[in-house]
Design a protein around this motif. Sequence first.
Motif, mmCIF file in Angstrom:
data_model
loop_
_atom_site.group_PDB
_atom_site.id
_atom_site.type_symbol
_atom_site.label_atom_id
_atom_site.label_comp_id
_atom_site.label_asym_id
_atom_site.label_seq_id
_atom_site.Cartn_x
_atom_site.Cartn_y
_atom_site.Cartn_z
ATOM 1 N N THR A 68 0.865 -1.184 0.000
ATOM 2 C CA THR A 68 0.000 0.000 0.000
ATOM 3 C C THR A 68 0.897 1.228 0.000
ATOM 4 O O THR A 68 1.875 1.276 0.744
ATOM 5 C CB THR A 68 -0.890 0.025 1.263
ATOM 6 O OG1 THR A 68 -1.674 -1.168 1.311
ATOM 7 C CG2 THR A 68 -1.803 1.240 1.273
ATOM 8 N N LYS A 69 0.565 2.209 -0.836
ATOM 9 C CA LYS A 69 1.350 3.441 -0.849
ATOM 10 C C LYS A 69 0.415 4.622 -1.073
ATOM 11 O O LYS A 69 -0.707 4.471 -1.542
ATOM 12 C CB LYS A 69 2.439 3.397 -1.928
ATOM 13 C CG LYS A 69 1.933 3.325 -3.347
ATOM 14 C CD LYS A 69 3.091 3.243 -4.326
ATOM 15 C CE LYS A 69 2.597 3.224 -5.762
ATOM 16 N NZ LYS A 69 3.713 3.210 -6.721
ATOM 17 N N THR A 70 0.893 5.814 -0.694
ATOM 18 C CA THR A 70 0.108 7.032 -0.860
ATOM 19 C C THR A 70 1.030 8.211 -1.120
ATOM 20 O O THR A 70 2.113 8.297 -0.543
ATOM 21 C CB THR A 70 -0.764 7.304 0.384
ATOM 22 O OG1 THR A 70 -1.460 8.536 0.192
ATOM 23 C CG2 THR A 70 0.056 7.386 1.658
ATOM 24 N N SER A 71 0.597 9.097 -1.985
ATOM 25 C CA SER A 71 1.373 10.319 -2.214
ATOM 26 C C SER A 71 0.862 11.452 -1.327
ATOM 27 O O SER A 71 1.631 12.316 -0.924
ATOM 28 C CB SER A 71 1.325 10.728 -3.689
ATOM 29 O OG SER A 71 -0.009 10.923 -4.104
ATOM 30 N N GLU A 72 -0.419 11.440 -0.991
ATOM 31 C CA GLU A 72 -1.030 12.518 -0.201
ATOM 32 C C GLU A 72 -1.215 12.164 1.269
ATOM 33 O O GLU A 72 -1.416 13.051 2.088
ATOM 34 C CB GLU A 72 -2.397 12.877 -0.796
ATOM 35 C CG GLU A 72 -2.338 13.307 -2.252
ATOM 36 C CD GLU A 72 -1.499 14.548 -2.472
ATOM 37 O OE1 GLU A 72 -1.569 15.471 -1.638
ATOM 38 O OE2 GLU A 72 -0.765 14.589 -3.468
ATOM 39 N N GLY A 73 -1.207 10.886 1.610
ATOM 40 C CA GLY A 73 -1.460 10.428 2.968
ATOM 41 C C GLY A 73 -2.787 9.698 3.050
ATOM 42 O O GLY A 73 -3.687 9.949 2.257
ATOM 43 N N LEU A 74 -2.884 8.779 3.993
ATOM 44 C CA LEU A 74 -4.147 8.084 4.226
ATOM 45 C C LEU A 74 -4.172 7.506 5.638
ATOM 46 O O LEU A 74 -3.132 7.288 6.256
ATOM 47 C CB LEU A 74 -4.421 6.992 3.186
ATOM 48 C CG LEU A 74 -3.590 5.717 3.122
ATOM 49 C CD1 LEU A 74 -4.041 4.675 4.141
ATOM 50 C CD2 LEU A 74 -3.721 5.104 1.743
ATOM 51 N N THR A 75 -5.378 7.302 6.126
ATOM 52 C CA THR A 75 -5.607 6.667 7.415
ATOM 53 C C THR A 75 -6.459 5.438 7.152
ATOM 54 O O THR A 75 -7.431 5.512 6.396
ATOM 55 C CB THR A 75 -6.343 7.618 8.381
ATOM 56 O OG1 THR A 75 -5.564 8.805 8.546
ATOM 57 C CG2 THR A 75 -6.552 6.965 9.738
ATOM 58 N N ALA A 76 -6.076 4.316 7.763
ATOM 59 C CA ALA A 76 -6.798 3.070 7.522
ATOM 60 C C ALA A 76 -6.893 2.241 8.788
ATOM 61 O O ALA A 76 -5.989 2.263 9.627
ATOM 62 C CB ALA A 76 -6.098 2.266 6.428
ATOM 63 N N ILE A 77 -7.987 1.512 8.917
ATOM 64 C CA ILE A 77 -8.157 0.505 9.957
ATOM 65 C C ILE A 77 -7.772 -0.827 9.336
ATOM 66 O O ILE A 77 -8.181 -1.134 8.209
ATOM 67 C CB ILE A 77 -9.618 0.452 10.447
ATOM 68 C CG1 ILE A 77 -10.071 1.778 11.021
ATOM 69 C CG2 ILE A 77 -9.815 -0.701 11.437
ATOM 70 C CD1 ILE A 77 -9.403 2.184 12.313
ATOM 71 N N VAL A 78 -6.979 -1.614 10.045
ATOM 72 C CA VAL A 78 -6.621 -2.945 9.557
ATOM 73 C C VAL A 78 -7.222 -3.984 10.503
ATOM 74 O O VAL A 78 -7.165 -3.832 11.720
ATOM 75 C CB VAL A 78 -5.083 -3.122 9.415
ATOM 76 C CG1 VAL A 78 -4.373 -3.006 10.746
ATOM 77 C CG2 VAL A 78 -4.747 -4.444 8.736
ATOM 78 N N ILE A 79 -7.834 -4.999 9.908
ATOM 79 C CA ILE A 79 -8.413 -6.108 10.657
ATOM 80 C C ILE A 79 -7.722 -7.379 10.171
ATOM 81 O O ILE A 79 -7.739 -7.669 8.973
ATOM 82 C CB ILE A 79 -9.935 -6.214 10.436
ATOM 83 C CG1 ILE A 79 -10.622 -4.907 10.830
ATOM 84 C CG2 ILE A 79 -10.512 -7.404 11.211
ATOM 85 C CD1 ILE A 79 -12.097 -4.843 10.459
ATOM 86 N N GLU A 80 -7.132 -8.116 11.112
ATOM 87 C CA GLU A 80 -6.432 -9.348 10.767
ATOM 88 C C GLU A 80 -7.014 -10.484 11.601
ATOM 89 O O GLU A 80 -7.089 -10.384 12.822
ATOM 90 C CB GLU A 80 -4.939 -9.212 11.045
ATOM 91 C CG GLU A 80 -4.278 -8.135 10.206
ATOM 92 C CD GLU A 80 -2.851 -7.857 10.638
ATOM 93 O OE1 GLU A 80 -1.950 -8.020 9.800
ATOM 94 O OE2 GLU A 80 -2.658 -7.476 11.810
#
Length: 118
Positions: A92-104
């Motif tokens: 996963t990559k971003t140029s502007e930024g991101l926030t994510a929830i990860v569920i494993e």
Amino acid sequence: MEIYRFDKEIGKKITKFDSDFIMSRIVRTEKATHIGCMYLEANGIIGYHQAVSPQLLLIMAGEGAVRGESDDYHKVQAGDAVFWEKDEWHETKTSEGLTAIVIESEDLSPSAFMTLKK
């Protein structure tokens, strides 16, 4: 890799108990589950690696690009949920930024609740 939707538009209006909100269902698990929040700044990256268990990445804010085992990147934004199987290579990559929830969890089946993104 599969990309699902959990944005407001696919949610269901809840009025039970005099409530007034929209709920987008994501997953239900029976087994141990790890849930975390990831904050990627501009030009951030979650490097190419194998998933240690089935993994669901819920993009909450911002946008970026994801890939599975191929070199093809797919744009993702808030409201998208990316699912990788155990041992699947991904990034996963971003140029502007991101926030994510990860569920494993070994017990993830996002297709039971969410629709695939077209």
